[in-house]
Design an enzyme around this catalytic site. Structure first.
Site, mmCIF file in Angstrom:
data_model
loop_
_atom_site.group_PDB
_atom_site.id
_atom_site.type_symbol
_atom_site.label_atom_id
_atom_site.label_comp_id
_atom_site.label_asym_id
_atom_site.label_seq_id
_atom_site.Cartn_x
_atom_site.Cartn_y
_atom_site.Cartn_z
ATOM 1 C CG ASN A 20 -0.274 0.198 2.532
ATOM 2 O OD1 ASN A 20 0.440 1.184 2.719
ATOM 3 N ND2 ASN A 20 -0.478 -0.705 3.481
ATOM 4 C CG ASP A 63 1.490 -6.004 7.062
ATOM 5 O OD1 ASP A 63 1.872 -5.049 7.767
ATOM 6 O OD2 ASP A 63 1.516 -5.985 5.813
ATOM 7 C CG ASN A 69 -6.612 -6.361 7.378
ATOM 8 O OD1 ASN A 69 -5.645 -5.714 7.746
ATOM 9 N ND2 ASN A 69 -7.639 -5.791 6.772
ATOM 10 N NE ARG A 88 -1.859 -8.572 6.273
ATOM 11 C CZ ARG A 88 -2.694 -7.884 7.038
ATOM 12 N NH1 ARG A 88 -3.208 -6.748 6.608
ATOM 13 N NH2 ARG A 88 -3.022 -8.315 8.249
ATOM 14 N NE ARG A 137 -4.284 -4.025 -0.081
ATOM 15 C CZ ARG A 137 -3.592 -4.198 1.056
ATOM 16 N NH1 ARG A 137 -3.988 -5.067 1.939
ATOM 17 N NH2 ARG A 137 -2.517 -3.492 1.282
ATOM 18 C CG HIS A 166 -7.996 -2.282 4.238
ATOM 19 N ND1 HIS A 166 -6.808 -2.574 4.876
ATOM 20 C CD2 HIS A 166 -8.301 -3.385 3.490
ATOM 21 C CE1 HIS A 166 -6.399 -3.787 4.523
ATOM 22 N NE2 HIS A 166 -7.282 -4.305 3.682
ATOM 23 C CG ASP A 168 -10.050 -0.600 8.677
ATOM 24 O OD1 ASP A 168 -9.333 -0.199 7.733
ATOM 25 O OD2 ASP A 168 -9.688 -1.509 9.458
ATOM 26 C CB CYS A 262 -5.527 -1.512 11.163
ATOM 27 S SG CYS A 262 -6.056 -0.304 9.966
HETATM 28 N N1 ARG Z 1 0.298 -3.315 5.827
HETATM 29 C C1 ARG Z 1 -1.034 -3.801 6.003
HETATM 30 C C2 ARG Z 1 -1.642 -4.092 4.634
HETATM 31 O O1 ARG Z 1 -1.354 -3.378 3.698
HETATM 32 C C3 ARG Z 1 -1.864 -2.823 6.765
HETATM 33 C C4 ARG Z 1 -3.246 -3.301 7.058
HETATM 34 C C5 ARG Z 1 -4.107 -2.284 7.736
HETATM 35 N N2 ARG Z 1 -5.337 -2.866 8.159
HETATM 36 C C6 ARG Z 1 -6.543 -2.297 8.048
HETATM 37 N N3 ARG Z 1 -7.539 -2.910 8.573
HETATM 38 N N4 ARG Z 1 -6.749 -1.213 7.379
HETATM 39 O O2 ARG Z 1 -2.381 -5.027 4.470
#
Ligand code: ARG
Length: 287
Positions: A20, A63, A69, A88, A137, A166, A168, A262
């Protein structure tokens, strides 16, 4: 009822790849002591008001601290995430194993359909619908599937700004039919969806400054919001609506693109079951 949340200690947290925009130029730039101290302070503050469960961190998953997530738990059904990026995907079996110990019903998506859990799926307190982000995503197809499995409508919102990849990161549903959000992160149709469900006086549109510090990424326990940052104006607005704001800075985690929300997954929001939002109370009262 005391809310229950899931977190994961930052033992192996770091930026080791870029998936990201926040992670660009951050590889190996995490101050691990600072990250640990920020996480601990947030964990302690949250634990005063919620029962915080922990999942064991995995060395190969930097992560995994972002437990939001893992999936989506709603009405006793756990929908396991299927991560968009291979970086991930290794977390999936460990989240599955943790939920298998506690939840009777586990739902998995068909191969090739991405869904990133509470990062992109947020129930509106006191209502049946689930706000559902897609575009970066999560695939739209996952939302139609989950809708059928959990028997609740998902209101699909198209995310258009890669910094807010995302849901959130730019949207936070609040009790009493309210929501805090950053309008610029959505396309016009999605804004209409939000406006159709949240009355003007209940919409808390945040400024670019608040949005860029992930103010919308608030972890909520009843009427307390744990936030990385809030300008005085946003704080005043939230206070005037009856919310307490607890600032728990997590800027080390922002280098990976995540903040307070997150870092948590809701196991049970603990919102009082009988508390109907105001308009529902009026509709239900005898004429
Ligand atoms: N580095 C993680 C990713 O890119 C951060 C996730 C953040 N989580 C969230 N719920 N917004 O997946």
């Amino acid at each position: 009822m005391k809310p229950r949340m899931l977190m994961c200690a930052p033992d192996h947290f770091g930026v080791r790849y870029v998936i990201n925009p926040w992670m660009e130029d951050q590889i190996d730039h995490i101050n691990t002591d600072r990250a640990r101290a920020q996480w601990e302070a947030f964990y302690q503050a949250l634990s005063e008001q919620a029962e915080v469960h922990l999942i064991e961190p995995r060395r190969e998953s930097p992560d995994m601290v972002f437990t939001a997530n893992a999936g989506l738990l709603v009405d006793g059904i756990f929908v396991l995430s299927r991560f968009r990026h291979k970086e991930r995907q290794g977390e999936e079996p460990f989240f599955l194993k943790w939920f298998q110990q506690y939840e009777s019903e586990i739902v998995k998506l068909a191969d090739g359909i991405a869904f990133e859990g509470e990062g992109d799926a947020l129930p509106q307190p006191g209502q049946d619908w689930i706000w559902a982000g897609w575009g970066f995503r999560t695939d739209l197809a996952s939302q139609r599937f989950i809708e059928q499995k959990v028997g609740r409508p998902m209101v699909s919102l198209h995310l258009v700004d890669p910094r807010f990849y995302h849901l959130d990161t730019c949207f936070c549903p609040l009790p009493n039919d309210r929501a805090m959000y950053f309008p610029e992160a959505f396309d016009a149709d999605s804004l209409r969806q939000i406006e159709a469900r949240i009355a003007p006086e209940n919409r808390i549109a945040v400024s670019p400054e608040d949005a860029e510090h992930f103010a919308c990424n608030a972890a909520r326990v009843h009427n307390t919001l744990f936030m990385n940052h809030a300008t005085p104006a946003l704080r005043r607005r939230l206070n005037s609506l009856g919310f307490s704001v607890v600032i728990c800075p997590v800027d080390e985690f922002m280098k990976a693109g995540g903040a307070n929300k997150c870092l948590t997954l809701v196991l049970d929001a603990g919102d009082p079951a009988g508390a109907l939002p105001k308009n529902a109370e009026q509709a239900a009262s005898p004429r």
